[in-house]
Design a protein around this motif. Structure first.
Motif, mmCIF file in Angstrom:
data_model
loop_
_atom_site.group_PDB
_atom_site.id
_atom_site.type_symbol
_atom_site.label_atom_id
_atom_site.label_comp_id
_atom_site.label_asym_id
_atom_site.label_seq_id
_atom_site.Cartn_x
_atom_site.Cartn_y
_atom_site.Cartn_z
ATOM 1 N N HIS A 7 27.414 77.297 -53.288
ATOM 2 C CA HIS A 7 27.510 77.053 -54.382
ATOM 3 C C HIS A 7 27.907 77.414 -54.921
ATOM 4 C CE1 HIS A 7 28.338 72.100 -53.359
ATOM 5 N NE2 HIS A 7 26.353 72.708 -53.064
ATOM 6 N N ALA A 8 27.613 79.022 -55.205
ATOM 7 C CA ALA A 8 27.043 79.974 -56.013
ATOM 8 C C ALA A 8 28.996 80.732 -55.741
ATOM 9 C CB ALA A 8 26.487 80.966 -55.684
ATOM 10 N N GLN A 9 29.292 81.074 -54.792
ATOM 11 C CA GLN A 9 30.332 81.341 -53.923
ATOM 12 C C GLN A 9 31.307 79.907 -54.756
ATOM 13 O OE1 GLN A 9 29.747 83.220 -50.365
ATOM 14 N NE2 GLN A 9 28.101 82.051 -50.195
ATOM 15 N N ARG A 10 31.496 79.417 -54.475
ATOM 16 C CA ARG A 10 32.224 78.049 -54.765
ATOM 17 C C ARG A 10 32.613 78.171 -56.280
ATOM 18 N NH1 ARG A 10 32.336 73.950 -56.854
ATOM 19 N NH2 ARG A 10 30.047 73.350 -57.163
ATOM 20 N N LYS A 11 32.112 77.740 -57.090
ATOM 21 C CA LYS A 11 31.625 78.164 -57.910
ATOM 22 C C LYS A 11 32.599 79.503 -58.688
ATOM 23 C CE LYS A 11 27.826 75.635 -59.332
ATOM 24 N NZ LYS A 11 26.373 75.883 -59.957
ATOM 25 N N LEU A 12 32.015 80.369 -58.476
ATOM 26 C CA LEU A 12 33.186 81.479 -58.488
ATOM 27 C C LEU A 12 34.319 81.732 -57.623
ATOM 28 C CD1 LEU A 12 33.094 85.038 -59.302
ATOM 29 C CD2 LEU A 12 31.877 85.352 -57.530
ATOM 30 N N ARG A 37 36.616 71.364 -52.508
ATOM 31 C CA ARG A 37 35.477 72.140 -52.415
ATOM 32 C C ARG A 37 34.880 71.372 -51.583
ATOM 33 N NH1 ARG A 37 32.000 67.958 -56.014
ATOM 34 N NH2 ARG A 37 31.965 66.629 -53.467
ATOM 35 N N ASP A 38 34.870 70.527 -50.983
ATOM 36 C CA ASP A 38 33.619 70.388 -49.571
ATOM 37 C C ASP A 38 34.453 70.450 -48.854
ATOM 38 O OD1 ASP A 38 31.957 67.863 -51.157
ATOM 39 O OD2 ASP A 38 33.956 66.253 -50.228
ATOM 40 N N GLN A 39 35.318 70.745 -48.300
ATOM 41 C CA GLN A 39 35.590 71.579 -47.438
ATOM 42 C C GLN A 39 35.133 73.552 -47.295
ATOM 43 O OE1 GLN A 39 38.471 70.328 -44.160
ATOM 44 N NE2 GLN A 39 37.343 69.041 -45.095
ATOM 45 N N LEU A 40 36.029 73.610 -48.275
ATOM 46 C CA LEU A 40 35.162 75.020 -48.481
ATOM 47 C C LEU A 40 33.609 75.334 -49.192
ATOM 48 C CD1 LEU A 40 36.015 77.777 -49.742
ATOM 49 C CD2 LEU A 40 36.076 76.893 -52.194
ATOM 50 N N VAL A 41 32.731 74.211 -49.492
ATOM 51 C CA VAL A 41 31.359 74.312 -49.199
ATOM 52 C C VAL A 41 30.700 74.270 -47.893
ATOM 53 C CG1 VAL A 41 28.781 73.472 -49.215
ATOM 54 C CG2 VAL A 41 30.909 73.681 -51.677
ATOM 55 N N ASP A 42 31.994 73.233 -46.969
ATOM 56 C CA ASP A 42 31.645 73.939 -45.922
ATOM 57 C C ASP A 42 31.717 74.978 -44.605
ATOM 58 O OD1 ASP A 42 30.685 70.566 -45.678
ATOM 59 O OD2 ASP A 42 31.959 69.844 -45.315
ATOM 60 N N MET A 43 32.894 75.410 -45.155
ATOM 61 C CA MET A 43 33.313 76.451 -44.945
ATOM 62 C C MET A 43 32.355 77.489 -45.162
ATOM 63 S SD MET A 43 37.221 78.947 -45.075
ATOM 64 C CE MET A 43 36.584 79.401 -46.700
ATOM 65 N N LEU A 73 42.077 74.846 -42.399
ATOM 66 C CA LEU A 73 42.025 76.110 -42.068
ATOM 67 C C LEU A 73 42.735 76.638 -42.668
ATOM 68 C CD1 LEU A 73 40.841 76.491 -37.897
ATOM 69 C CD2 LEU A 73 39.411 77.257 -40.338
ATOM 70 N N GLU A 74 44.032 76.597 -42.722
ATOM 71 C CA GLU A 74 44.591 77.861 -43.126
ATOM 72 C C GLU A 74 44.825 77.860 -44.544
ATOM 73 O OE1 GLU A 74 48.645 77.529 -40.891
ATOM 74 O OE2 GLU A 74 47.873 77.982 -39.211
ATOM 75 N N PHE A 75 45.058 75.733 -45.403
ATOM 76 C CA PHE A 75 44.892 75.870 -46.625
ATOM 77 C C PHE A 75 44.139 77.416 -47.666
ATOM 78 C CE2 PHE A 75 44.643 73.363 -50.442
ATOM 79 C CZ PHE A 75 46.271 73.163 -50.822
ATOM 80 N N ILE A 76 43.022 77.192 -46.677
ATOM 81 C CA ILE A 76 41.981 78.502 -47.642
ATOM 82 C C ILE A 76 40.934 79.712 -47.675
ATOM 83 C CG2 ILE A 76 41.187 75.904 -49.388
ATOM 84 C CD1 ILE A 76 39.215 75.918 -46.636
ATOM 85 N N SER A 77 42.906 80.224 -46.011
ATOM 86 C CA SER A 77 41.961 81.150 -45.129
ATOM 87 C C SER A 77 42.821 82.626 -46.270
ATOM 88 C CB SER A 77 43.080 81.182 -44.446
ATOM 89 O OG SER A 77 44.373 81.278 -44.398
ATOM 90 N N LEU A 78 41.631 83.798 -45.648
ATOM 91 C CA LEU A 78 41.961 85.012 -46.505
ATOM 92 C C LEU A 78 43.544 85.307 -45.925
ATOM 93 C CD1 LEU A 78 38.714 86.697 -44.942
ATOM 94 C CD2 LEU A 78 39.758 86.345 -47.854
#
Length: 795
Positions: free
Chosen positions: A182-187, A488-494, A139-144
């Protein structure tokens, strides 16, 4: 930058094409002669000795085996790696891969090795101090809040606030036919990549102010360049556009890259589509920003590289599976160019100094990743009829003996890179072969051993020895996971989960609001005197005005979903909250106070009737709130009295806050004074909505203290957003005039801190509220989404 800079597009593409053709010729020779197999034989032997699978004793004790690791449960996997003594190597190869792939560095250089050690240590520290959700995902590693805390450290808060807003806009405007996650992840990936380039380009002696300026620009440039992935690449691959719209759009893009000027929207047939209007506007703004930061001598290079990237993409995109005559060069040269150009541009947008070694390594490296990605997506691409080297080869290999086997070419690329570009460096070999074998293991895990074996037999005809070596490595090799894949997988899931949760959040609020609206109105139980009917009608007029019903919704969710209280039993609390809130708004609008003419898009109550009626109606609603609270018969009377005492204390504090606010009219307030007023006027009501059901549920004092801290920061963030909306909002969405604070000479967060300062303050309170949530036991994501709603709302 108003002069038209015409690019000789045909010549610049042909020049790049000739360079790619020479590279392809060298690769073709490796495939034709099968030399790649003999070259890699010793590499595999040395690599395999280091990566032989040996299940740790810890796996047996914890039950955390290879299958559960493949589920990528984020934080739990990181903790397992640390306990198994594998985390350092995992992070080292992961960071090394980023330096090799994205930053174009040689891994055997002392400076690069030192940087990798530093970054690895930093990442390890962050991961081990991160927090997981109920499923063990990061959670925290990729949180706002983590991103914003980094922004504060680097003094780039405004750029991060800007890009967060932009990312939300993109998410809101992605056509339904596109894969939004996936569009948001790439950006996001491109933004991070450009920022990483900027950091690596900077000397350690760069002054802090200059460093902040460079990073600020890199964040904005990263977004502007990254926008091309969802709004050009993904959009043209999707079914969001008709074939004619795609042709018109491509010509519009070609014209922009040829001249440096974006043509008007009228030249695109999709002008009647609101989403496409936004896309054109956003891309135009992004393109102009990138151009504006270029120096005269770098603008041409940027446009030429961008054109090569775009044209190669178009040549690759427009291939048709029905065409049986594509040559090997037609299949592979556009792929070499587009895969290399994507990373060359990430550096050129920053106006980075020329680096021939970076350009050379990046040019050769790109196809390695592209062929790996195409292999991973092969079955999906085949089902969709998409033309890639793999799908085309599998379709026509029986008819076309001249076609190069793309899987053999993939290994030829690896052999060429290892021995002709990176000069047999051991660390590079470890990273590249680990990535390659890891990709095959993921494919096998995803599609099954039978499908994997079938593909190996199809792609390795006449080279059984090499095929067997690959299969054995896939079966036996271990420690080939990489952090970027996990993230990547966590971000897409998130992103996917957040979209689903936000949709559920929105639907829940709408349902709850409808139920509250029906339950709020005062009903006459007997024939009333006309004056009493007048007061009831006036009260119902104010209650019917709509509103967000935020406070009762907060109380309802916390009471029912978190504390298990009954909807019916809790309803008196919900009504009392809205009665008190509506009464405060009626008083707020009076001529003796804020003198507002409209509220929630309608005339205020004193404008419809008169001030006396408005004042008496507010008193009536306050008494009804007390009446509702006293009817909580299903709860212990001692607990109800405790809640009522708390409620009356908060009502008293709200009055204090309103008087403080009125007394401040026309005065210049300090930030401390403003925070104090905001606490009493806004945060107190947020606190009451959370604490009242907590009292009824007999929650412990530690948790109530955390709720109060959350409410304090969320309430102030809410008020700052209100002030920002009054400054730049849309009156049609707000339901009231904008600019009222300035006309009334009212001190607000915007007038005290300025527009930018108010934005920073809002995000600081956002982060502090998120910190308070960590003190609560695991919960639904409601309070997090409530915070997101507060800072992103437009009304």
């Amino acid at each position: 930058m108003n002069n038209v800079l015409v690019i000789d597009t045909e010549n610049c593409y042909r020049s790049a094409e000739r360079k790619a053709a020479r590279y392809f010729s060298a690769l073709y020779e490796l495939v034709k002669s099968k030399n790649y197999a003999s070259v890699l034989k010793e590499d595999f032997k040395q690599w395999g000795q280091k990566h032989k699978s040996s299940r740790s004793w810890l796996s047996w004790l914890t039950g955390y085996n290879r299958q559960s690791r493949s589920a990528a449960q984020g934080q739990r996997y990181i903790e397992w790696l640390e306990k198994a003594g594998k985390l350092d190597d995992y992070l080292d190869r992961s960071v090394s891969y980023i330096y090799l792939r994205d930053l174009g560095k040689r891994l055997n250089e002392p400076d690069t090795q030192a940087r990798i050690r530093t970054i690895t240590a930093d990442v390890k520290r962050m991961l081990l101090h991160s927090r997981a959700d109920d499923q063990g995902q990061l959670l925290e590693f990729i949180s706002l809040e983590k991103v914003y805390r980094w922004a504060q450290k680097e003094q780039v808060e405004l750029a991060v606030i800007w890009v967060i807003g932009k990312l939300k806009q993109v998410a809101d405007h992605l056509p339904a036919e596109m894969n939004a996650e996936h569009a948001q992840r790439k950006l996001i990936k491109i933004i991070v990549g450009v920022v990483m380039h900027a950091i690596e380009e900077m000397d350690e002696a760069v002054p802090p102010a200059e460093r902040s300026q460079i990073l600020d620009e890199a964040i904005r440039l990263g977004y502007c360049y990254g926008l091309t992935y969802p709004f050009i690449d993904d959009l043209l691959d999707s079914k969001a556009l008709t074939e004619q719209e795609k042709l018109d759009y491509a010509e519009l893009l070609r014209a922009a890259l040829s001249t440096g000027i974006v043509p008007d929207l009228e030249q695109w047939t999709g002008t009647d589509n609101p989403a496409l209007k936004f896309i054109h506007s956003e891309l135009s703004e992004a393109f102009q920003y990138v151009k504006n930061v270029q120096r005269p001598e770098t603008e041409r290079l940027f446009l030429e590289q961008a054109y090569v990237f775009f044209h190669a993409q178009e040549l690759d995109r427009t291939k048709q599976m029905s065409n049986k005559a594509y040559s090997n060069e037609e299949l592979y040269i556009p792929i070499i160019l587009k895969s290399a150009s994507s990373r060359l541009i990430a550096r050129s947008v920053l106006r980075a100094k020329e680096d021939e070694e970076f350009d050379r390594q990046t040019f050769y490296y790109g196809i390695y990743n592209q062929l790996a990605d195409d292999f991973a997506d092969m079955l999906d691409d085949k089902a969709a009829g998409a033309v890639t080297p793999y799908t085309y080869f599998l379709t026509y290999r029986g008819e076309r003996t001249d076609l190069i086997n793309p899987f053999e070419l993939y290994w030829a690329v690896i052999a060429y890179l290892l021995h002709h570009v990176y000069h047999s460096d051991e660390k590079t070999r470890d990273v590249m072969l680990g990535r390659a074998i890891g990709g095959l293991k993921r494919f096998k895990s995803k599609h099954g051993a039978e499908q994997f074996t079938s593909l190996m037999n199809s792609l390795f005809v006449g080279n059984d020895g090499f095929k067997l070596q690959i299969i054995q490595l896939v079966d036996k090799a271990d420690d080939v996971d990489f952090l970027d894949k996990l993230i990547r997988d966590q971000l897409v899931d998130m992103l996917k989960n957040e979209q689903q949760q936000k949709q559920a959040f929105s639907e829940m609020i709408q349902r709850a609001r409808e139920q509250f609206n029906a339950a709020l109105l005062l009903e006459a139980k007997e024939v009333m005197l006309p004056v009493k009917q007048l007061l009831y009608d006036a009260a119902n007029y104010s209650l019917e005005g709509g509103g967000k019903r935020l406070r009762p919704i907060m109380s309802w969710v916390m009471g029912t979903q978190e504390y298990g209280l009954s909807d019916v039993a809790l309803m008196p609390v919900l009504r009392s909250l809205e009665y008190m809130h509506t009464a405060s708004l009626i008083i707020d609008d009076l001529p003796t106070q804020d003198n507002a003419a409209t509220r929630r898009g309608r005339p205020t109550l004193h404008m419809l009737h008169n001030s006396a009626t408005a004042e008496l109606t507010s008193l009536l609603l306050i008494q009804r709130a007390i009446y509702e609270q006293s009817s909580l018969y299903s709860f212990d009377s001692t607990i109800v009295l405790k809640m009522m005492r708390y409620s009356s204390q908060k009502a008293e504090e709200l009055c204090i806050g309103q008087l403080m606010d009125l007394s401040s009219k026309g005065k210049s307030l300090t930030l401390q004074q403003l925070n104090e007023i905001c606490y009493y006027k806004t945060a107190i009501a947020f606190e009451a909505a959370l604490v009242m059901p907590a009292i009824l549920a007999q929650v412990n004092e530690t948790e109530i203290a955390a709720l109060k801290t959350y409410a304090y920061h969320a309430g102030i963030a809410f008020q700052i957003k209100d002030d920002l909306l009054d400054f730049i909002g849309d009156a049609s969405l707000l339901g009231k005039p904008v600019g009222l604070d300035i006309r009334n000479n009212t001190s607000t967060f915007v007038t005290v801190l300025g527009h930018e300062g108010a934005q920073k303050a809002m995000w600081e309170h956002y982060c502090s509220a998120m910190d308070a949530l960590k003190q609560l036991r695991p919960r639904t994501m409601f309070l997090k989404y409530l915070l997101d709603y507060i800072v992103h709302r437009n009304q």
